[in-house]
Design a protein around this motif. Structure first.
Motif, PDB file in Angstrom:
ATOM      1  N   VAL A 133       0.857  -1.179   0.000  1.00 34.86           N
ATOM      2  CA  VAL A 133       0.000   0.000   0.000  1.00 34.86           C
ATOM      3  C   VAL A 133       0.899   1.237   0.000  1.00 34.86           C
ATOM      4  O   VAL A 133       1.868   1.317   0.742  1.00 34.86           O
ATOM      5  N   GLY A 134       0.559   2.211  -0.829  1.00 30.66           N
ATOM      6  CA  GLY A 134       1.389   3.406  -0.957  1.00 30.66           C
ATOM      7  C   GLY A 134       1.448   4.228   0.321  1.00 30.66           C
ATOM      8  O   GLY A 134       0.614   4.097   1.218  1.00 30.66           O
ATOM      9  N   LYS A 135       2.443   5.108   0.408  1.00 28.17           N
ATOM     10  CA  LYS A 135       2.603   5.972   1.564  1.00 28.17           C
ATOM     11  C   LYS A 135       1.436   6.942   1.661  1.00 28.17           C
ATOM     12  O   LYS A 135       0.887   7.377   0.650  1.00 28.17           O
ATOM     13  N   ARG A 136       1.089   7.305   2.907  1.00 35.43           N
ATOM     14  CA  ARG A 136      -0.086   8.140   3.132  1.00 35.43           C
ATOM     15  C   ARG A 136       0.267   9.321   4.031  1.00 35.43           C
ATOM     16  O   ARG A 136      -0.335   9.511   5.085  1.00 35.43           O
ATOM     17  N   SER A 137       1.263  10.110   3.639  1.00 38.99           N
ATOM     18  CA  SER A 137       1.637  11.282   4.421  1.00 38.99           C
ATOM     19  C   SER A 137       0.503  12.292   4.426  1.00 38.99           C
ATOM     20  O   SER A 137      -0.036  12.632   3.355  1.00 38.99           O
ATOM     21  N   PRO A 138       0.120  12.802   5.592  1.00 37.94           N
ATOM     22  CA  PRO A 138      -0.968  13.779   5.630  1.00 37.94           C
ATOM     23  C   PRO A 138      -0.536  15.196   5.272  1.00 37.94           C
ATOM     24  O   PRO A 138      -1.357  16.106   5.303  1.00 37.94           O
ATOM     25  N   PHE A 139       0.729  15.382   4.923  1.00 40.15           N
ATOM     26  CA  PHE A 139       1.242  16.730   4.735  1.00 40.15           C
ATOM     27  C   PHE A 139       1.169  17.218   3.287  1.00 40.15           C
ATOM     28  O   PHE A 139       1.708  18.274   2.954  1.00 40.15           O
ATOM     29  N   THR A 140       0.515  16.438   2.423  1.00 37.78           N
ATOM     30  CA  THR A 140       0.192  16.891   1.066  1.00 37.78           C
ATOM     31  C   THR A 140      -1.280  16.601   0.829  1.00 37.78           C
ATOM     32  O   THR A 140      -1.852  15.683   1.448  1.00 37.78           O
ATOM     33  N   PRO A 141      -1.945  17.351  -0.060  1.00 38.31           N
ATOM     34  CA  PRO A 141      -3.376  17.087  -0.323  1.00 38.31           C
ATOM     35  C   PRO A 141      -3.630  15.655  -0.780  1.00 38.31           C
ATOM     36  O   PRO A 141      -4.583  15.013  -0.300  1.00 38.31           O
ATOM     37  N   GLU A 142      -2.826  15.134  -1.701  1.00 41.31           N
ATOM     38  CA  GLU A 142      -3.040  13.764  -2.163  1.00 41.31           C
ATOM     39  C   GLU A 142      -2.732  12.761  -1.061  1.00 41.31           C
ATOM     40  O   GLU A 142      -3.397  11.721  -0.947  1.00 41.31           O
ATOM     41  N   GLY A 143      -1.721  13.071  -0.249  1.00 35.97           N
ATOM     42  CA  GLY A 143      -1.402  12.178   0.865  1.00 35.97           C
ATOM     43  C   GLY A 143      -2.550  12.092   1.857  1.00 35.97           C
ATOM     44  O   GLY A 143      -2.860  11.014   2.375  1.00 35.97           O
ATOM     45  N   ARG A 144      -3.199  13.229   2.118  1.00 41.89           N
ATOM     46  CA  ARG A 144      -4.352  13.201   3.026  1.00 41.89           C
ATOM     47  C   ARG A 144      -5.493  12.413   2.407  1.00 41.89           C
ATOM     48  O   ARG A 144      -6.204  11.679   3.101  1.00 41.89           O
ATOM     49  N   ALA A 145      -5.671  12.572   1.097  1.00 43.19           N
ATOM     50  CA  ALA A 145      -6.720  11.794   0.426  1.00 43.19           C
ATOM     51  C   ALA A 145      -6.429  10.302   0.523  1.00 43.19           C
ATOM     52  O   ALA A 145      -7.335   9.491   0.787  1.00 43.19           O
ATOM     53  N   ALA A 146      -5.155   9.917   0.326  1.00 41.96           N
ATOM     54  CA  ALA A 146      -4.793   8.501   0.422  1.00 41.96           C
ATOM     55  C   ALA A 146      -5.005   7.983   1.839  1.00 41.96           C
ATOM     56  O   ALA A 146      -5.436   6.839   2.038  1.00 41.96           O
ATOM     57  N   LEU A 147      -4.710   8.814   2.837  1.00 44.48           N
ATOM     58  CA  LEU A 147      -4.924   8.428   4.232  1.00 44.48           C
ATOM     59  C   LEU A 147      -6.409   8.210   4.504  1.00 44.48           C
ATOM     60  O   LEU A 147      -6.799   7.191   5.100  1.00 44.48           O
ATOM     61  N   ILE A 148      -7.247   9.157   4.077  1.00 45.14           N
ATOM     62  CA  ILE A 148      -8.689   9.010   4.280  1.00 45.14           C
ATOM     63  C   ILE A 148      -9.204   7.786   3.532  1.00 45.14           C
ATOM     64  O   ILE A 148     -10.053   7.042   4.047  1.00 45.14           O
ATOM     65  N   HIS A 149      -8.675   7.548   2.343  1.00 44.72           N
ATOM     66  CA  HIS A 149      -9.091   6.374   1.583  1.00 44.72           C
ATOM     67  C   HIS A 149      -8.761   5.095   2.332  1.00 44.72           C
ATOM     68  O   HIS A 149      -9.559   4.139   2.341  1.00 44.72           O
ATOM     69  N   SER A 150      -7.597   5.042   2.961  1.00 41.73           N
ATOM     70  CA  SER A 150      -7.201   3.826   3.689  1.00 41.73           C
ATOM     71  C   SER A 150      -8.160   3.550   4.842  1.00 41.73           C
ATOM     72  O   SER A 150      -8.522   2.395   5.098  1.00 41.73           O
ATOM     73  N   ILE A 151      -8.615   4.607   5.521  1.00 37.10           N
ATOM     74  CA  ILE A 151      -9.562   4.425   6.619  1.00 37.10           C
ATOM     75  C   ILE A 151     -10.936   4.065   6.068  1.00 37.10           C
ATOM     76  O   ILE A 151     -11.652   3.221   6.631  1.00 37.10           O
ATOM     77  N   CYS A 152     -11.295   4.685   4.944  1.00 38.16           N
ATOM     78  CA  CYS A 152     -12.553   4.360   4.273  1.00 38.16           C
ATOM     79  C   CYS A 152     -12.587   2.878   3.893  1.00 38.16           C
ATOM     80  O   CYS A 152     -13.613   2.204   4.060  1.00 38.16           O
ATOM     81  N   HIS A 153     -11.464   2.368   3.406  1.00 37.89           N
ATOM     82  CA  HIS A 153     -11.370   0.954   3.035  1.00 37.89           C
ATOM     83  C   HIS A 153     -11.522   0.052   4.260  1.00 37.89           C
ATOM     84  O   HIS A 153     -12.179  -0.995   4.197  1.00 37.89           O
ATOM     85  N   ILE A 154     -10.935   0.464   5.366  1.00 32.58           N
ATOM     86  CA  ILE A 154     -11.091  -0.294   6.611  1.00 32.58           C
ATOM     87  C   ILE A 154     -12.565  -0.349   7.008  1.00 32.58           C
ATOM     88  O   ILE A 154     -13.083  -1.407   7.394  1.00 32.58           O
ATOM     89  N   GLU A 155     -13.248   0.778   6.899  1.00 32.63           N
ATOM     90  CA  GLU A 155     -14.664   0.816   7.287  1.00 32.63           C
ATOM     91  C   GLU A 155     -15.526  -0.015   6.340  1.00 32.63           C
ATOM     92  O   GLU A 155     -16.497  -0.637   6.775  1.00 32.63           O
ATOM     93  N   PHE A 156     -15.188  -0.031   5.048  1.00 34.07           N
ATOM     94  CA  PHE A 156     -15.930  -0.888   4.122  1.00 34.07           C
ATOM     95  C   PHE A 156     -15.767  -2.355   4.525  1.00 34.07           C
ATOM     96  O   PHE A 156     -16.742  -3.117   4.555  1.00 34.07           O
ATOM     97  N   ASN A 157     -14.536  -2.741   4.839  1.00 37.39           N
ATOM     98  CA  ASN A 157     -14.304  -4.101   5.315  1.00 37.39           C
ATOM     99  C   ASN A 157     -15.026  -4.364   6.627  1.00 37.39           C
ATOM    100  O   ASN A 157     -15.519  -5.471   6.869  1.00 37.39           O
ATOM    101  N   ALA A 158     -15.090  -3.352   7.479  1.00 34.61           N
ATOM    102  CA  ALA A 158     -15.752  -3.522   8.771  1.00 34.61           C
ATOM    103  C   ALA A 158     -17.249  -3.755   8.608  1.00 34.61           C
ATOM    104  O   ALA A 158     -17.863  -4.482   9.398  1.00 34.61           O
ATOM    105  N   ILE A 159     -17.868  -3.130   7.584  1.00 38.83           N
ATOM    106  CA  ILE A 159     -19.270  -3.434   7.286  1.00 38.83           C
ATOM    107  C   ILE A 159     -19.409  -4.927   6.986  1.00 38.83           C
ATOM    108  O   ILE A 159     -20.283  -5.618   7.535  1.00 38.83           O
ATOM    109  N   ASN A 160     -18.544  -5.425   6.118  1.00 40.09           N
ATOM    110  CA  ASN A 160     -18.591  -6.838   5.755  1.00 40.09           C
ATOM    111  C   ASN A 160     -18.353  -7.741   6.954  1.00 40.09           C
ATOM    112  O   ASN A 160     -19.004  -8.784   7.110  1.00 40.09           O
ATOM    113  N   LEU A 161     -17.419  -7.362   7.806  1.00 41.15           N
ATOM    114  CA  LEU A 161     -17.121  -8.172   8.990  1.00 41.15           C
ATOM    115  C   LEU A 161     -18.329  -8.280   9.909  1.00 41.15           C
ATOM    116  O   LEU A 161     -18.642  -9.368  10.417  1.00 41.15           O
TER     117      LEU A 161
END
Length: 267
Positions: free
Chosen positions: A64-92
């Protein structure tokens, strides 16, 4: 339709918005749904469980790519990673409802409620992600949560031990660290993300508490000491090693005992 079959139907949906809508509808009625005994184990073709969209691309955890919050795209990637966790959590949570026969009605109601809250978390994060110019699926994600779901598919005791109170409990530890980084960014979108994470952290304390409650219930049913048997399950299923720092306050609120917390800190 029996609510457990409804959970299975929602689990099989591949479109995130449809899955969220179906899950929240089930959860809204969880307190009043009729839950007569029904046997589902062994009667379901699981080739389409869980239903997932074609994207995001699923990769290994180290890919999984780096998710530094100190750039706009990095923050988007960070939020996406948490969003993906929550999608999996629905399934769980949906899987916990349909898969395990013979549990008390309160167990199924608990996990339907959890599923609804996970669906809300996904909605909040996905809406925020869109304000950043991205959508769910625009970054890669890994399958660590679902992999443990598969390992514990045969045993509700192992499931409760190693998914909510091990992997999902890591969110209690990680969320304040993520929020601290976002506070250093101090942009409006970072502040909005912190507020969403406040909601998620509050709810996840309750979700881990559900895992603790039903883990202890199953240990009592089967005659196991909860602390000693957790060590057995942790090794048997090759659970990932838990590393400090730990959010001991949140873990205590989620029902971990002083003995469990001391053992966690001692390693």
């Amino acid at each position: 339709m029996h609510p457990r079959l409804g959970a299975l139907a929602a689990l099989r949906l591949t479109d995130p918005e449809a899955k969220v809508a179906a899950t929240r509808a089930l959860a809204a009625d969880a307190a009043t749904l009729s839950l007569p005994p029904v046997t589902l184990h062994g009667s379901v073709d699981e080739t389409d469980v869980p239903g997932r969209p074609e994207r995001p691309l699923r990769v290994g955890a180290t890919e999984v790519g780096k998710r530094s919050p100190f750039t706009p795209e990095g923050r988007a990637a960070l939020i996406h990673s948490i969003c993906h966790i929550e999608f999996n959590a629905i399934n769980l949570a949906l899987d916990a409802v349909w898969r395990f026969d013979g549990m008390p009605e309160a167990y199924y109601r608990d996990w339907l409620r959890v599923a609804g809250e996970e669906a809300l978390h996904f909605e909040l994060l996905h809406a925020h992600l869109r304000t950043l110019g991205f959508g769910y699926g625009d970054f890669s994600g890994h399958d660590g949560l679902w992999a443990m779901c598969e390992k514990t598919a045969h045993d509700v005791l192992a499931r409760m031990a190693l998914v909510p109170r091990t992997l999902e409990a890591r969110g209690l530890d990680a969320t304040p660290l993520i929020q601290a980084k976002l506070q250093r960014v101090a942009t409006p979108d970072a502040s909005a993300a912190i507020a969403i994470l406040d909601i998620i952290l509050r709810d996840e304390v309750g979700h881990v508490a559900v895992g603790n409650r039903w883990y202890r219930w199953a240990c009592e049913r089967d005659g196991f000491d909860p602390v000693a048997h957790y060590r057995v399950l942790y090794r048997r299923h090759d659970a990932p090693r838990l590393r400090a720092p730990f959010n001991l306050e949140a873990r205590a609120l989620a029902g971990f005992t002083e003995e469990e917390l001391n053992e966690l800190v001692a390693g």
